[in-house]
Design an enzyme around this catalytic site. Structure first.
Site, PDB file in Angstrom:
ATOM      1  N   ILE A  36       9.385 -51.509  29.501  1.00 15.67           N
ATOM      2  CA  ILE A  36       8.573 -52.455  30.277  1.00 15.67           C
ATOM      3  C   ILE A  36       7.891 -53.501  29.383  1.00 15.67           C
ATOM      4  O   ILE A  36       7.518 -54.580  29.863  1.00 15.67           O
ATOM      5  CB  ILE A  36       7.527 -51.669  31.106  1.00 15.67           C
ATOM      6  CG1 ILE A  36       7.069 -52.462  32.315  1.00 15.67           C
ATOM      7  CG2 ILE A  36       6.357 -51.216  30.254  1.00 15.67           C
ATOM      8  CD1 ILE A  36       6.307 -51.635  33.340  1.00 15.67           C
ATOM      9  N   ASN A  97       9.556 -41.405  18.760  1.00 14.16           N
ATOM     10  CA  ASN A  97       8.220 -41.016  18.317  1.00 14.16           C
ATOM     11  C   ASN A  97       7.881 -39.640  18.878  1.00 14.16           C
ATOM     12  O   ASN A  97       8.253 -39.314  20.009  1.00 14.16           O
ATOM     13  CB  ASN A  97       7.192 -42.042  18.806  1.00 14.16           C
ATOM     14  CG  ASN A  97       7.458 -43.429  18.254  1.00 14.16           C
ATOM     15  OD1 ASN A  97       7.756 -43.573  17.072  1.00 14.16           O
ATOM     16  ND2 ASN A  97       7.381 -44.439  19.099  1.00 14.16           N
ATOM     17  N   GLU A 105       3.434 -42.193  22.988  1.00 13.04           N
ATOM     18  CA  GLU A 105       2.560 -42.492  24.137  1.00 13.04           C
ATOM     19  C   GLU A 105       2.956 -41.682  25.363  1.00 13.04           C
ATOM     20  O   GLU A 105       2.096 -41.232  26.119  1.00 13.04           O
ATOM     21  CB  GLU A 105       2.635 -43.978  24.486  1.00 13.04           C
ATOM     22  CG  GLU A 105       2.016 -44.891  23.444  1.00 13.04           C
ATOM     23  CD  GLU A 105       2.309 -46.357  23.727  1.00 13.04           C
ATOM     24  OE1 GLU A 105       2.668 -46.704  24.872  1.00 13.04           O
ATOM     25  OE2 GLU A 105       2.209 -47.144  22.781  1.00 13.04           O
ATOM     26  N   HIS A 110      12.091 -39.606  24.538  1.00 11.25           N
ATOM     27  CA  HIS A 110      12.813 -40.858  24.738  1.00 11.25           C
ATOM     28  C   HIS A 110      13.228 -41.405  23.388  1.00 11.25           C
ATOM     29  O   HIS A 110      12.513 -41.266  22.400  1.00 11.25           O
ATOM     30  CB  HIS A 110      11.983 -41.893  25.502  1.00 11.25           C
ATOM     31  CG  HIS A 110      10.601 -42.099  24.973  1.00 11.25           C
ATOM     32  ND1 HIS A 110       9.591 -41.186  25.173  1.00 11.25           N
ATOM     33  CD2 HIS A 110      10.069 -43.103  24.240  1.00 11.25           C
ATOM     34  CE1 HIS A 110       8.483 -41.630  24.590  1.00 11.25           C
ATOM     35  NE2 HIS A 110       8.749 -42.793  23.994  1.00 11.25           N
ATOM     36  N   HIS A 112      14.159 -44.993  21.688  1.00 13.54           N
ATOM     37  CA  HIS A 112      14.153 -46.449  21.838  1.00 13.54           C
ATOM     38  C   HIS A 112      15.418 -46.982  21.167  1.00 13.54           C
ATOM     39  O   HIS A 112      15.690 -46.643  20.006  1.00 13.54           O
ATOM     40  CB  HIS A 112      12.970 -47.082  21.101  1.00 13.54           C
ATOM     41  CG  HIS A 112      11.608 -46.659  21.566  1.00 13.54           C
ATOM     42  ND1 HIS A 112      10.782 -47.474  22.308  1.00 13.54           N
ATOM     43  CD2 HIS A 112      10.906 -45.511  21.372  1.00 13.54           C
ATOM     44  CE1 HIS A 112       9.628 -46.857  22.543  1.00 13.54           C
ATOM     45  NE2 HIS A 112       9.680 -45.667  21.984  1.00 13.54           N
TER      46      HIS A 112
END
Ligand code: AMP
Length: 127
Positions: A36, A97, A105, A110, A112
């Site tokens: 996003i 991460n 976060e 996930h 990236h």
């Protein structure tokens, strides 16, 4: 130590269809969608559909089928984006991460995929 999965995280809500995403690819065990807040011309997130907090959780507890599907999905997206390293010098960076020190976060695994420009140094140096 057992992994504790918070099913109220935003990616769990995307998987349940409670909030929308800009879907890039979906398989039986994985979903890929646009970040996003993109940090590069191409910024795609790939997540497993299973409730895994981070990469080590997934690597230790996911089934072989889930791991193959997730890994292949990343490869298919790189191909779809046309960023596979080749004679034209294209390429990409994968980042996953984990936890506080990894500055994660969203506590659902996930990866990236960042591409479309030179992504720069791997990490910022600190003293
Ligand atoms: P991380 O710091 O690795 O946990 O990164 C979380 C990423 O999720 C950030 O790059 C956010 O921009 C992205 N993000 C957060 N909410 C959404 C959302 N609803 N749809 C797509 N990406 C999101």
């Amino acid at each position: 130590m057992p992994y504790i999965y918070d099913d109220q995280n935003i990616f769990a809500k995307i998987l349940r269809g409670e909030i929308p995403c800009n879907k890039v690819l979906e398989t039986e065990h994985a979903l890929a969608f646009s970040d996003i807040a993109p940090k590069a011309p191409h910024h795609v997130l790939v997540i497993p559909k299973g409730p895994y907090v981070c990469h080590d959780h997934f690597a230790l507890d996911a089934t072989d089928t889930e791991i193959v599907d997730f890994t292949r999905t990343i490869g298919r997206i790189c191909a779809q984006l046309g960023v596979t390293p080749g004679a034209d010098g294209a390429g990409y960076r994968l980042i996953s991460n984990a936890g506080n020190d990894g500055v994660q976060e969203v506590p659902h695994l996930h990866v990236h995929i960042l591409a479309g420009r030179n992504i720069g140094p791997m990490v910022m140096a600190r003293d």
